[in-house]
Design a protein around this motif. Structure first.
Motif, PDB file in Angstrom:
ATOM      1  N   HIS A   1       0.900  10.403  -3.026  1.00 40.95           N
ATOM      2  CA  HIS A   1       0.439  10.609  -1.654  1.00 40.95           C
ATOM      3  C   HIS A   1       1.565  10.198  -0.702  1.00 40.95           C
ATOM      4  CE1 HIS A   1      -3.520  11.271  -3.298  1.00 40.95           C
ATOM      5  NE2 HIS A   1      -3.444  10.108  -3.923  1.00 40.95           N
ATOM      6  N   VAL A   2       2.424  11.159  -0.363  1.00 41.95           N
ATOM      7  CA  VAL A   2       3.626  10.842   0.406  1.00 41.95           C
ATOM      8  C   VAL A   2       3.654  11.479   1.795  1.00 41.95           C
ATOM      9  CG1 VAL A   2       5.000  10.449  -1.672  1.00 41.95           C
ATOM     10  CG2 VAL A   2       4.919  12.737  -0.663  1.00 41.95           C
TER      11      VAL A   2
ATOM     12  N   ASN B   1       2.395  10.801   4.618  1.00 39.13           N
ATOM     13  CA  ASN B   1       2.460   9.957   5.805  1.00 39.13           C
ATOM     14  C   ASN B   1       3.825   9.312   6.014  1.00 39.13           C
ATOM     15  OD1 ASN B   1      -0.228  10.425   6.457  1.00 39.13           O
ATOM     16  ND2 ASN B   1      -0.930   8.705   5.220  1.00 39.13           N
ATOM     17  N   TYR B   2       4.773   9.624   5.149  1.00 37.97           N
ATOM     18  CA  TYR B   2       6.074   8.959   5.195  1.00 37.97           C
ATOM     19  C   TYR B   2       7.195   9.960   5.404  1.00 37.97           C
ATOM     20  CZ  TYR B   2       2.872   5.857   2.801  1.00 37.97           C
ATOM     21  OH  TYR B   2       1.772   5.130   2.465  1.00 37.97           O
TER      22      TYR B   2
ATOM     23  N   MET C   1       0.830  -1.204   0.000  1.00 35.18           N
ATOM     24  CA  MET C   1       0.000   0.000   0.000  1.00 35.18           C
ATOM     25  C   MET C   1       0.871   1.263   0.000  1.00 35.18           C
ATOM     26  SD  MET C   1      -2.989  -1.315   2.605  1.00 35.18           S
ATOM     27  CE  MET C   1      -3.609   0.310   2.905  1.00 35.18           C
ATOM     28  N   MET C   2       2.002   1.204   0.678  1.00 36.87           N
ATOM     29  CA  MET C   2       2.917   2.338   0.710  1.00 36.87           C
ATOM     30  C   MET C   2       3.476   2.610  -0.683  1.00 36.87           C
ATOM     31  SD  MET C   2       6.192   2.621   3.242  1.00 36.87           S
ATOM     32  CE  MET C   2       7.348   3.983   3.155  1.00 36.87           C
TER      33      MET C   2
ATOM     34  N   LEU D   1       1.076   7.224  -6.513  1.00 31.65           N
ATOM     35  CA  LEU D   1      -0.025   8.164  -6.724  1.00 31.65           C
ATOM     36  C   LEU D   1       0.309   9.569  -6.224  1.00 31.65           C
ATOM     37  CD1 LEU D   1      -3.000   5.846  -5.715  1.00 31.65           C
ATOM     38  CD2 LEU D   1      -2.326   6.554  -8.031  1.00 31.65           C
TER      39      LEU D   1
ATOM     40  N   GLU E   1       2.130   1.844  -3.571  1.00 25.71           N
ATOM     41  CA  GLU E   1       1.051   2.370  -4.412  1.00 25.71           C
ATOM     42  C   GLU E   1       0.734   3.818  -4.058  1.00 25.71           C
ATOM     43  OE1 GLU E   1      -1.381   2.536  -7.548  1.00 25.71           O
ATOM     44  OE2 GLU E   1       0.080   0.982  -7.083  1.00 25.71           O
ATOM     45  N   SER E   2       0.736   4.125  -2.790  1.00 25.55           N
ATOM     46  CA  SER E   2       0.488   5.489  -2.336  1.00 25.55           C
ATOM     47  C   SER E   2       1.543   6.450  -2.895  1.00 25.55           C
ATOM     48  CB  SER E   2       0.484   5.511  -0.808  1.00 25.55           C
ATOM     49  OG  SER E   2       0.152   6.767  -0.325  1.00 25.55           O
TER      50      SER E   2
END
Length: 133
Positions: A116-117, A119-120, A107-108, A114, A110-111
């Motif tokens: 969507h970074v 949260n990392y 999921m990380m 896309l 794929e995120s």
């Protein structure tokens, strides 16, 4: 506040539950349909698309310093520009296993694909945190 890989390792050791670290190494690439302006920005080290090229999970003690992690990544033959890191907590004093982290790691990846970074933790090739804002 975490500003480096060493800060991350130190913070992971201070958690109540044992941690497993998830790493997604990415290469910055210029999309084929990039405009002249986008190409110029990319040449200055700005913009581009992040392509995940390596993903791995490790206990903090398996990668105590950034240099060892970089050396191991180089053995794959994949060039990379930055790495995103996330941590996953264990339960009841038991750290997550590699099997436990497969779905979150997928999921990380794929995120990141896309864009969507948020949260990392993004780190450069020296192990310093990067401000992507």
């Amino acid at each position: 506040m975490i500003t480096s890989y060493q800060d991350l390792i130190q913070a992971s050791r201070q958690q109540e539950e044992p941690q497993r670290l998830l790493f997604v190494f990415c290469r910055a690439e210029l999309p084929d349909e990039a405009s002249a302006e986008e190409k110029a920005a990319f040449e200055r080290g700005e913009g581009g698309a992040l392509t995940p090229v390596i993903c791995v999970d490790k206990a903090p003690e398996e990668a105590p310093d950034f240099r060892s992690l970089v050396e191991e990544s180089r053995e794959t033959g994949q060039a990379w520009d930055m790495v995103f890191v996330a941590a996953m907590s264990g339960r009841g004093g038991v750290p997550p296993s590699s099997d436990d982290v497969q779905q979150p790691l997928t999921m990380m990846v794929e995120s990141i694909r896309l864009g969507h970074v948020g949260n990392y933790l993004p780190l450069n090739s020296e192990g310093a945190a990067i401000d992507l804002g």
